[in-house]
Write a protein that holds these residues in place. Structure first.
Motif, short mmCIF file in Angstrom:
data_model
loop_
_atom_site.label_atom_id
_atom_site.label_comp_id
_atom_site.label_asym_id
_atom_site.label_seq_id
_atom_site.Cartn_x
_atom_site.Cartn_y
_atom_site.Cartn_z
N MET A 1 -16.53 -30.50 15.20
CA MET A 1 -17.52 -31.36 14.52
C MET A 1 -18.90 -31.08 15.08
O MET A 1 -19.05 -30.57 16.17
N ASP A 3 -21.44 -32.14 17.08
CA ASP A 3 -21.55 -33.18 18.09
C ASP A 3 -22.85 -33.97 17.99
O ASP A 3 -22.86 -35.20 18.02
N ARG A 10 -23.63 -42.32 15.70
CA ARG A 10 -23.12 -43.44 16.48
C ARG A 10 -24.27 -44.32 16.95
O ARG A 10 -24.22 -45.54 16.89
N LEU A 13 -25.80 -46.16 14.03
CA LEU A 13 -24.89 -47.20 13.55
C LEU A 13 -24.95 -48.43 14.43
O LEU A 13 -24.79 -49.55 13.97
N VAL A 16 -28.12 -50.66 13.19
CA VAL A 16 -28.22 -51.35 11.91
C VAL A 16 -27.48 -52.67 12.03
O VAL A 16 -26.61 -52.84 12.88
N THR A 17 -27.84 -53.62 11.18
CA THR A 17 -27.15 -54.90 11.23
C THR A 17 -26.73 -55.29 9.83
O THR A 17 -27.36 -54.90 8.85
N GLY A 18 -25.67 -56.09 9.75
CA GLY A 18 -25.19 -56.55 8.47
C GLY A 18 -24.56 -55.41 7.71
O GLY A 18 -24.11 -54.43 8.29
N PHE A 19 -24.55 -55.52 6.38
CA PHE A 19 -23.93 -54.50 5.55
C PHE A 19 -24.99 -53.63 4.93
O PHE A 19 -25.90 -54.12 4.27
N ILE A 20 -24.89 -52.34 5.15
CA ILE A 20 -25.82 -51.44 4.47
C ILE A 20 -25.00 -50.36 3.78
O ILE A 20 -23.86 -50.11 4.14
N LEU A 97 -48.45 -27.80 -10.46
CA LEU A 97 -49.55 -27.48 -11.36
C LEU A 97 -49.13 -26.44 -12.39
O LEU A 97 -49.52 -26.50 -13.55
N THR A 99 -46.06 -25.84 -13.53
CA THR A 99 -45.08 -26.36 -14.49
C THR A 99 -45.21 -27.87 -14.54
O THR A 99 -44.37 -28.59 -14.02
N PRO A 100 -46.27 -28.36 -15.15
CA PRO A 100 -46.57 -29.79 -15.09
C PRO A 100 -45.51 -30.64 -15.80
O PRO A 100 -44.99 -30.24 -16.83
N ASN A 101 -45.23 -31.75 -15.19
CA ASN A 101 -44.27 -32.68 -15.78
C ASN A 101 -44.98 -33.99 -16.10
O ASN A 101 -45.23 -34.79 -15.22
N PRO A 102 -45.32 -34.18 -17.37
CA PRO A 102 -46.16 -35.33 -17.71
C PRO A 102 -45.46 -36.67 -17.52
O PRO A 102 -46.13 -37.70 -17.52
N THR A 103 -44.14 -36.68 -17.39
CA THR A 103 -43.49 -37.98 -17.24
C THR A 103 -43.32 -38.36 -15.78
O THR A 103 -42.73 -39.39 -15.48
N PHE B 21 -56.48 -19.52 -13.01
CA PHE B 21 -55.29 -20.37 -12.92
C PHE B 21 -54.34 -20.06 -14.07
O PHE B 21 -53.13 -19.91 -13.87
N TYR B 33 -38.30 -20.75 -17.78
CA TYR B 33 -38.53 -22.13 -17.35
C TYR B 33 -38.68 -23.02 -18.58
O TYR B 33 -39.38 -22.68 -19.53
N ARG B 38 -36.50 -29.21 -17.26
CA ARG B 38 -37.59 -28.86 -16.34
C ARG B 38 -37.09 -28.00 -15.18
O ARG B 38 -37.19 -28.40 -14.03
N SER B 121 -20.91 -52.74 9.43
CA SER B 121 -21.32 -52.23 8.13
C SER B 121 -20.13 -51.72 7.33
O SER B 121 -20.29 -51.23 6.23
#
Lengths: 400, 151
Positions: A1, A3, A10, A13, A16-20, A97, A99-103, B21, B33, B38, B121
């Motif tokens: 593993m 180490d 460990r 862990l 952290v507290t509670g449930f995550i 720039l 390959t612009p992604n407008p969303t 550019f 592409y 995308r 947890s």
């Protein structure tokens, strides 16, 4: 593993507290993502201060006008760096720039940034300095600087008087465009957080506005401190009417930012949705120091109190200077804490609303304290170079 | 004209930069592409061409009938062989090759406790033990069979 991984797992862990949920064990947005809105905020704030002078013709602000522009530029140049360092592959950043992604709000930022840097800030600074640049191009004692200035004149060595009038108009128009651009630049940062609907600590339409006003507060505080420092370093008198006016704007921005933050908190408390219990535990626990003590008391209420006093009473110059300097510094720390509370605070609680995660800030390493420190110092270095090249004050006549 | 000469020059610089550019974009942007979304359509073939590292449980069961059967009847039945033994496609294709790893006795405790260490947890129903109390210093496999851990 592996180490090291198991040991780290460990250790984490145990904290952290509670449930995550398992994927919440590692906080993805580190101190660099705290730094990023902080730096862009300083840009927007400094620029807005400059715009006040230009657009609204506030003449007393003249001594800080150019300084604000240069400050905005210095911080803007460095602002994307924390993102680049966080993501790791700076050479790929051009793809947003190409390959612009407008969303994608994140992807569109590339264009907002470029627009603001090239079309607004650089042009405006250039137009404002052009007269000086032409002069310096043949009077500066250093040949290197003369060469740089010559290049910056773009070969127009004998400008006409009329051209400066035109410059003034164009510069004015640019500022008018620049103001909404600066607001867009920083509003966008708040927008990113405000639109993460899965996280109740972030998801509020108020977020862009809160970010904007705290940006103004921090940017104005930054320029105020820089102005005081530079006057001291150059051994010249601070122009108190200017400083007082800057402080007044600072106070306005802090009050609005603080009121909005409180309004949002009160609203959350009153709505008391199912996530409010954990937010309350968060505020009273893990975020107590950075939110209640640093952000609210030291970073907001103290500056309001100190600068407020200067508004209510006639205090001697010396006292006012001290109050302004202390308030400005506190506010810069407080607003950094605010960014911390938003970015890291928002990752401190589990989506299950039943547990808390933990963030171990390492010292070295790509996203460690040291690299955050270097990135925060860099804008000041850039500013130093800019001040050397384009002193915002009258240059002493050559070979006097 | 003389009055706006400098502005014209700036405009030329900006337009040149934009033209540069656009040319750079045309040269750098992969032609495929955006064909499917995308991303570069060819990326799918590139990924498909990567060597497969996991063989899948069904393939192990073909040769290791005993372990598969044992495990199928135990509470570890939901776990794939390779979640404990690691990716073994190479072994499944050539069993005579290098021997696949299995957790040694020395590292056994740490190995099992990855999943079984008591922690708030974890869901309350999940069987966990406290490392310092549950037969410390003895390899888990001395008592529990990894493929059928119930005693």
């Amino acid at each position: 593993m592996h180490d090291a991984v198991v040991v780290a797992l460990r250790e984490t862990l145990g904290k952290v507290t509670g449930f995550i949920y398992p994927n919440e064990l590692e906080l993805q947005w580190s101190i660099l993502i705290v730094l990023y809105p902080y730096l862009t905020g300083l840009v927007a704030g400094a620029f807005i201060l400059a715009s006040l002078e230009r657009v609204f013709n506030v003449k007393v602000l003249k001594p800080t006008y150019r300084l604000s522009l240069l400050t905005a530029l210095a911080f803007l140049v460095i602002a994307p760096l924390p993102l680049q360092v966080h993501l790791g592959h700076p050479e790929r950043s051009f793809n947003i720039l190409f390959t612009p992604n407008p969303t994608s709000a994140m992807a569109m930022f590339g264009f907002v940034y470029l627009w603001y840097l090239m079309a607004v800030l650089l042009l405006e600074i250039w137009l404002d300095y052009r007269k000086d640049i032409v002069g310096w191009a043949d009077s500066d004692p250093s040949w290197l600087k003369r060469l740089i200035y010559k290049v910056m004149t773009l070969g127009v060595f004998k400008p006409t008087a009329k051209s400066f009038e035109i410059d003034d108009k164009v510069g004015r128009a640019l500022t008018v465009i620049g103001l909404p651009s600066a607001i867009l630049l920083h509003g966008y940062v708040g927008f990113i957080f405000g639109s993460i609907k899965a996280n109740p600590w972030w998801s509020t339409p108020l977020m862009p506005i809160i970010f904007l006003f705290s940006a103004m507060a921090s940017g104005i505080a930054g320029v105020l401190l820089l102005y005081m420092f530079l006057c001291w370093a150059r051994d010249v008198e601070i122009e108190m009417p200017c400083l007082d006016t800057v402080a007044k704007y600072f106070l306005t921005a802090v009050i609005i930012a603080f009121s909005l933050e409180m309004l949002e908190t009160v609203q959350k408390a009153y709505e008391a949705e199912e996530h409010f219990d954990i937010l309350q535990l968060l505020i009273e626990g893990k975020l107590y120091l950075s939110l209640i003590v640093v952000q609210v008391w030291l970073g907001s209420l103290m500056p309001i109190l100190l600068v407020g006093l200067t508004q209510l009473f006639e205090l001697p110059d010396k006292v006012r200077k001290v109050f302004y300097a202390v308030s400005g510094s506190l506010s810069l720390v407080g607003i950094f804490a605010m960014r911390w509370n938003v970015v890291v605070g928002g990752q401190f609680f589990s989506k299950s609303l039943m547990g808390f995660t933990t963030y171990k800030l390492e010292l070295a390493g790509r996203e460690g304290l040291f690299s955050a420190f270097v990135i925060s110092i860099l804008p000041l270095v850039v500013l130093g170079v800019l001040l050397w090249l384009l002193p915002p004050w009258e240059k002493k006549p050559a070979k006097a | 004209m003389k009055d706006i000469e400098h502005l014209v020059r700036v405009a030329v610089i900006f337009l040149t930069a934009i033209a540069f550019f656009l040319v750079a974009r045309a040269m750098i942007k992969p032609p495929d592409y955006g064909k499917l979304g995308r991303y570069r359509a060819g990326a799918l073939d590139d990924i498909k061409a990567l060597p497969v590292k996991y063989a899948g449980q069904a393939s192990c069961a073909g040769c290791h009938k005993a372990q598969a059967k044992e495990k199928a009847g135990s509470s570890h039945r939901g776990m794939a062989c390779e979640s404990c033994h690691g990716a073994l496609a190479a072994h499944a294709a050539a069993p005579k090759g290098p021997k696949p790893s299995k957790p040694s006795e020395a590292e056994m405790r740490r190995f099992c406790l990855r999943c079984h260490e008591a922690s708030v947890s974890r869901p309350a129903k999940f069987p966990t033990v406290d490392d310092s109390k549950h037969n410390p210093d003895v390899a888990c496999s001395m008592c529990h069979k990894p493929h059928a851990p119930k005693l």
